[in-house]
Motif scaffolding. Structure first.
Motif, PDB file in Angstrom:
ATOM      1  N   VAL A 152      27.158  33.058   2.899  1.00 36.37           N
ATOM      2  CA  VAL A 152      28.007  34.189   3.281  1.00 36.37           C
ATOM      3  C   VAL A 152      27.282  35.076   4.293  1.00 36.37           C
ATOM      4  N   ALA A 153      25.973  35.214   4.181  1.00 35.63           N
ATOM      5  CA  ALA A 153      25.207  35.993   5.158  1.00 35.63           C
ATOM      6  C   ALA A 153      25.224  35.297   6.516  1.00 35.63           C
ATOM      7  N   VAL A 154      25.131  33.977   6.522  1.00 32.12           N
ATOM      8  CA  VAL A 154      25.213  33.213   7.770  1.00 32.12           C
ATOM      9  C   VAL A 154      26.548  33.509   8.457  1.00 32.12           C
ATOM     10  N   GLU A 155      27.617  33.446   7.710  1.00 33.85           N
ATOM     11  CA  GLU A 155      28.949  33.668   8.270  1.00 33.85           C
ATOM     12  C   GLU A 155      29.113  35.091   8.789  1.00 33.85           C
ATOM     13  N   ASN A 156      28.660  36.074   8.009  1.00 40.48           N
ATOM     14  CA  ASN A 156      28.829  37.466   8.401  1.00 40.48           C
ATOM     15  C   ASN A 156      27.967  37.835   9.608  1.00 40.48           C
ATOM     16  N   ILE A 157      26.729  37.359   9.644  1.00 39.92           N
ATOM     17  CA  ILE A 157      25.861  37.644  10.788  1.00 39.92           C
ATOM     18  C   ILE A 157      26.390  36.949  12.040  1.00 39.92           C
ATOM     19  N   THR A 158      26.852  35.715  11.888  1.00 37.33           N
ATOM     20  CA  THR A 158      27.421  34.991  13.029  1.00 37.33           C
ATOM     21  C   THR A 158      28.617  35.747  13.598  1.00 37.33           C
ATOM     22  N   ARG A 159      29.472  36.232  12.740  1.00 38.13           N
ATOM     23  CA  ARG A 159      30.656  36.984  13.169  1.00 38.13           C
ATOM     24  C   ARG A 159      30.243  38.267  13.897  1.00 38.13           C
ATOM     25  N   TYR A 160      29.280  38.992  13.318  1.00 36.92           N
ATOM     26  CA  TYR A 160      28.824  40.233  13.953  1.00 36.92           C
ATOM     27  C   TYR A 160      28.170  39.934  15.305  1.00 36.92           C
ATOM     28  N   ALA A 161      27.292  38.931  15.334  1.00 32.35           N
ATOM     29  CA  ALA A 161      26.587  38.590  16.570  1.00 32.35           C
ATOM     30  C   ALA A 161      27.583  38.237  17.675  1.00 32.35           C
ATOM     31  N   ARG A 162      28.590  37.463  17.339  1.00 38.07           N
ATOM     32  CA  ARG A 162      29.613  37.084  18.315  1.00 38.07           C
ATOM     33  C   ARG A 162      30.296  38.330  18.880  1.00 38.07           C
ATOM     34  N   SER A 163      30.579  39.303  18.024  1.00 40.32           N
ATOM     35  CA  SER A 163      31.244  40.527  18.487  1.00 40.32           C
ATOM     36  C   SER A 163      30.354  41.335  19.430  1.00 40.32           C
ATOM     37  N   GLN A 164      29.045  41.077  19.386  1.00 40.70           N
ATOM     38  CA  GLN A 164      28.103  41.781  20.254  1.00 40.70           C
ATOM     39  C   GLN A 164      27.681  40.949  21.465  1.00 40.70           C
ATOM     40  N   GLY A 165      28.309  39.790  21.633  1.00 47.23           N
ATOM     41  CA  GLY A 165      28.039  38.957  22.795  1.00 47.23           C
ATOM     42  C   GLY A 165      26.896  37.973  22.629  1.00 47.23           C
ATOM     43  N   TYR A 166      26.500  37.688  21.394  1.00 45.99           N
ATOM     44  CA  TYR A 166      25.416  36.744  21.122  1.00 45.99           C
ATOM     45  C   TYR A 166      25.969  35.389  20.693  1.00 45.99           C
ATOM     46  N   GLN A 167      25.268  34.330  21.082  1.00 44.49           N
ATOM     47  CA  GLN A 167      25.507  32.987  20.560  1.00 44.49           C
ATOM     48  C   GLN A 167      24.603  32.834  19.339  1.00 44.49           C
ATOM     49  N   THR A 168      25.028  32.062  18.354  1.00 46.71           N
ATOM     50  CA  THR A 168      24.218  31.881  17.144  1.00 46.71           C
ATOM     51  C   THR A 168      24.017  30.404  16.869  1.00 46.71           C
ATOM     52  N   ALA A 169      22.750  30.020  16.700  1.00 44.32           N
ATOM     53  CA  ALA A 169      22.399  28.665  16.274  1.00 44.32           C
ATOM     54  C   ALA A 169      21.852  28.779  14.856  1.00 44.32           C
ATOM     55  N   VAL A 170      22.344  27.926  13.961  1.00 44.95           N
ATOM     56  CA  VAL A 170      21.927  27.959  12.559  1.00 44.95           C
ATOM     57  C   VAL A 170      21.121  26.708  12.250  1.00 44.95           C
ATOM     58  N   THR A 171      19.914  26.917  11.706  1.00 45.04           N
ATOM     59  CA  THR A 171      19.037  25.818  11.328  1.00 45.04           C
ATOM     60  C   THR A 171      18.745  25.905   9.836  1.00 45.04           C
ATOM     61  N   PRO A 172      19.212  24.927   9.037  1.00 48.23           N
ATOM     62  CA  PRO A 172      18.867  24.927   7.611  1.00 48.23           C
ATOM     63  C   PRO A 172      17.366  24.697   7.441  1.00 48.23           C
ATOM     64  N   GLN A 173      16.768  25.438   6.512  1.00 40.87           N
ATOM     65  CA  GLN A 173      15.349  25.274   6.196  1.00 40.87           C
ATOM     66  C   GLN A 173      15.219  25.264   4.679  1.00 40.87           C
ATOM     67  N   GLY A 174      15.399  24.100   4.096  1.00 42.13           N
ATOM     68  CA  GLY A 174      15.407  24.010   2.638  1.00 42.13           C
ATOM     69  C   GLY A 174      16.619  24.741   2.105  1.00 42.13           C
ATOM     70  N   ALA A 175      16.372  25.726   1.227  1.00 37.91           N
ATOM     71  CA  ALA A 175      17.469  26.523   0.666  1.00 37.91           C
ATOM     72  C   ALA A 175      17.819  27.707   1.559  1.00 37.91           C
ATOM     73  N   ASP A 176      17.060  27.899   2.638  1.00 37.31           N
ATOM     74  CA  ASP A 176      17.257  29.037   3.528  1.00 37.31           C
ATOM     75  C   ASP A 176      17.913  28.593   4.836  1.00 37.31           C
ATOM     76  N   PHE A 177      18.271  29.584   5.631  1.00 37.13           N
ATOM     77  CA  PHE A 177      18.849  29.346   6.947  1.00 37.13           C
ATOM     78  C   PHE A 177      18.148  30.226   7.967  1.00 37.13           C
TER      79      PHE A 177
END
Length: 67
Positions: A36-61
């Protein structure tokens, strides 16, 4: 780098928002441990003009925000 692991929303988004408003970085990395944090940060970043790349790292992102 923002380490927001272990924090529940909206804190990861708030931490990201503060970093963007303070420094307006061209790139920013954020560590989270909840989808849910991945989704919310991605949404916020997009609204600020940022592209977001997500890399899984074990249980983290790792989210890499870039303009």
């Amino acid at each position: 780098m923002i380490d927001a692991r272990g924090l529940s929303c909206p804190m990861p988004v708030v931490m990201t928002q503060k970093a963007i408003q303070k420094d307006a970085p061209a790139a920013l990395e954020v560590l989270v441990d909840a989808q849910v944090a991945v989704e919310n940060i991605t949404r916020y970043a997009r609204s600020q003009g940022y592209q977001t790349a997500v890399t899984p790292q074990g249980a983290d992102f790792k989210l890499t925000l870039s303009k």
